[in-house]
Write a protein that holds these residues in place. Structure first.
Motif, PDB file in Angstrom:
ATOM      1  N   LEU A  17      59.357  59.172   7.853  1.00 47.97           N
ATOM      2  CA  LEU A  17      58.720  58.902   9.153  1.00 47.97           C
ATOM      3  C   LEU A  17      58.081  60.164   9.717  1.00 47.97           C
ATOM      4  O   LEU A  17      56.955  60.125  10.210  1.00 47.97           O
ATOM      5  N   ARG A  18      58.772  61.284   9.654  1.00 48.71           N
ATOM      6  CA  ARG A  18      58.202  62.529  10.187  1.00 48.71           C
ATOM      7  C   ARG A  18      56.950  62.927   9.419  1.00 48.71           C
ATOM      8  O   ARG A  18      55.981  63.400  10.002  1.00 48.71           O
ATOM      9  N   ARG A  19      56.976  62.732   8.120  1.00 49.67           N
ATOM     10  CA  ARG A  19      55.787  63.021   7.320  1.00 49.67           C
ATOM     11  C   ARG A  19      54.632  62.114   7.762  1.00 49.67           C
ATOM     12  O   ARG A  19      53.524  62.578   7.995  1.00 49.67           O
ATOM     13  N   ARG A  20      54.898  60.811   7.904  1.00 47.32           N
ATOM     14  CA  ARG A  20      53.836  59.873   8.304  1.00 47.32           C
ATOM     15  C   ARG A  20      53.305  60.197   9.685  1.00 47.32           C
ATOM     16  O   ARG A  20      52.091  60.134   9.924  1.00 47.32           O
ATOM     17  N   LEU A  21      54.196  60.562  10.617  1.00 40.11           N
ATOM     18  CA  LEU A  21      53.762  60.931  11.969  1.00 40.11           C
ATOM     19  C   LEU A  21      52.870  62.160  11.940  1.00 40.11           C
ATOM     20  O   LEU A  21      51.791  62.174  12.544  1.00 40.11           O
ATOM     21  N   PHE A  22      53.331  63.190  11.248  1.00 36.24           N
ATOM     22  CA  PHE A  22      52.571  64.437  11.215  1.00 36.24           C
ATOM     23  C   PHE A  22      51.213  64.244  10.547  1.00 36.24           C
ATOM     24  O   PHE A  22      50.192  64.707  11.051  1.00 36.24           O
ATOM     25  N   VAL A  23      51.195  63.547   9.435  1.00 40.76           N
ATOM     26  CA  VAL A  23      49.931  63.308   8.721  1.00 40.76           C
ATOM     27  C   VAL A  23      48.976  62.490   9.595  1.00 40.76           C
ATOM     28  O   VAL A  23      47.779  62.782   9.665  1.00 40.76           O
ATOM     29  N   ALA A  24      49.497  61.481  10.299  1.00 36.88           N
ATOM     30  CA  ALA A  24      48.648  60.666  11.185  1.00 36.88           C
ATOM     31  C   ALA A  24      48.056  61.515  12.304  1.00 36.88           C
ATOM     32  O   ALA A  24      46.864  61.401  12.617  1.00 36.88           O
ATOM     33  N   ARG A  26      47.676  64.838  12.322  1.00 41.70           N
ATOM     34  CA  ARG A  26      46.758  65.825  11.752  1.00 41.70           C
ATOM     35  C   ARG A  26      45.437  65.171  11.368  1.00 41.70           C
ATOM     36  O   ARG A  26      44.370  65.733  11.594  1.00 41.70           O
ATOM     37  N   SER A  27      45.481  63.975  10.818  1.00 41.94           N
ATOM     38  CA  SER A  27      44.268  63.271  10.401  1.00 41.94           C
ATOM     39  C   SER A  27      43.407  62.856  11.587  1.00 41.94           C
ATOM     40  O   SER A  27      42.188  62.826  11.488  1.00 41.94           O
ATOM     41  N   ALA A  28      44.053  62.532  12.702  1.00 41.39           N
ATOM     42  CA  ALA A  28      43.310  62.083  13.893  1.00 41.39           C
ATOM     43  C   ALA A  28      42.428  63.205  14.441  1.00 41.39           C
ATOM     44  O   ALA A  28      41.338  62.944  14.943  1.00 41.39           O
ATOM     45  N   GLN A  35      50.794  54.548  22.110  1.00 46.15           N
ATOM     46  CA  GLN A  35      50.227  53.277  21.653  1.00 46.15           C
ATOM     47  C   GLN A  35      49.333  53.470  20.435  1.00 46.15           C
ATOM     48  O   GLN A  35      49.347  52.658  19.513  1.00 46.15           O
ATOM     49  N   GLU A  36      48.538  54.531  20.436  1.00 48.03           N
ATOM     50  CA  GLU A  36      47.670  54.804  19.289  1.00 48.03           C
ATOM     51  C   GLU A  36      48.486  55.166  18.047  1.00 48.03           C
ATOM     52  O   GLU A  36      48.151  54.760  16.933  1.00 48.03           O
ATOM     53  N   ILE A  37      49.563  55.919  18.248  1.00 49.25           N
ATOM     54  CA  ILE A  37      50.412  56.304  17.115  1.00 49.25           C
ATOM     55  C   ILE A  37      51.097  55.078  16.534  1.00 49.25           C
ATOM     56  O   ILE A  37      51.047  54.833  15.330  1.00 49.25           O
ATOM     57  N   ILE A  38      51.744  54.295  17.383  1.00 50.53           N
ATOM     58  CA  ILE A  38      52.531  53.145  16.910  1.00 50.53           C
ATOM     59  C   ILE A  38      51.636  52.103  16.247  1.00 50.53           C
ATOM     60  O   ILE A  38      52.034  51.462  15.285  1.00 50.53           O
ATOM     61  N   ALA A  39      50.404  51.965  16.738  1.00 50.14           N
ATOM     62  CA  ALA A  39      49.482  50.976  16.154  1.00 50.14           C
ATOM     63  C   ALA A  39      49.115  51.327  14.718  1.00 50.14           C
ATOM     64  O   ALA A  39      48.854  50.442  13.912  1.00 50.14           O
ATOM     65  N   GLY A  40      49.121  52.621  14.384  1.00 50.34           N
ATOM     66  CA  GLY A  40      48.727  53.042  13.049  1.00 50.34           C
ATOM     67  C   GLY A  40      49.879  53.208  12.067  1.00 50.34           C
ATOM     68  O   GLY A  40      49.646  53.506  10.898  1.00 50.34           O
ATOM     69  N   LEU A  41      51.107  53.034  12.534  1.00 54.50           N
ATOM     70  CA  LEU A  41      52.262  53.236  11.650  1.00 54.50           C
ATOM     71  C   LEU A  41      52.655  51.961  10.921  1.00 54.50           C
ATOM     72  O   LEU A  41      52.835  50.925  11.541  1.00 54.50           O
ATOM     73  N   MET A 100      41.361  61.660  24.405  1.00 55.96           N
ATOM     74  CA  MET A 100      41.647  63.040  24.764  1.00 55.96           C
ATOM     75  C   MET A 100      41.342  63.912  23.555  1.00 55.96           C
ATOM     76  O   MET A 100      41.462  63.465  22.424  1.00 55.96           O
ATOM     77  N   TRP A 101      40.917  65.138  23.797  1.00 57.18           N
ATOM     78  CA  TRP A 101      40.634  66.054  22.706  1.00 57.18           C
ATOM     79  C   TRP A 101      40.971  67.469  23.152  1.00 57.18           C
ATOM     80  O   TRP A 101      41.165  67.737  24.331  1.00 57.18           O
TER      81      TRP A 101
END
Length: 144
Positions: A17-24, A26-28, A35-41, A100-101
């Motif tokens: 999970l931590r790998r998937r979170l970090f990669v998501a 970093r890729s963004a 909401q954006e994180i959970i939608a992509g997991l 946000m950026w």
């Protein structure tokens, strides 16, 4: 830098999970809301598990977060070369689309604090209308 050595360097135990979170994140390339994180997991995780793992990544200084005007945190991956929010920079927030950026390379204003006050963090959010939303507004006006 690959994810595995980066996690070891920061002393954070690597889980799927931590790998998937970090990669998501970093890729963004920009701060993402819960909401954006959970939608992509995939597979999905519950809210408590997600927040607990985001906190581990924050503590390990693999990611940073910024509080939006709506009271919601947005999370962003730190570059591998830096421990913590890169450049101590301000963030931009579009009032229309909510994106946000990071304003990389823009320094934060210097604030003189009283002697004995220890700064634990700071943030600056510059808000307005992003270029994409402005373009959509212009296109909407010209098509009438």
């Amino acid at each position: 830098m690959e994810v595995d050595p980066l996690f070891r360097l920061r002393g954070v135990r690597l889980t799927d999970l931590r790998r998937r979170l970090f990669v998501a994140l970093r890729s963004a390339g920009r701060p993402l809301s819960y909401q954006e994180i959970i939608a992509g997991l995939e597979p999905k995780v519950d809210k408590v598990t997600l927040y607990r793992n985001l906190d581990v990544l924050l503590t390990g200084r693999l990611i940073h977060r910024v509080l939006g005007l709506d009271g919601a945190f947005r999370y962003c991956a730190n570059p591998a070369s830096q421990c913590g929010c890169p450049g101590d920079h301000p963030h931009g927030l579009c009032l229309r689309c909510g994106r946000m950026w990071c304003f990389d390379g823009e320094p934060m204003p210097r604030v003189m604090v009283p002697e004995g006050f220890k700064v634990e963090g700071k943030q600056m959010v510059v808000f307005g209308i992003c270029a994409d939303c402005m373009r959509k507004d212009r296109e909407g006006l010209s098509s009438d």
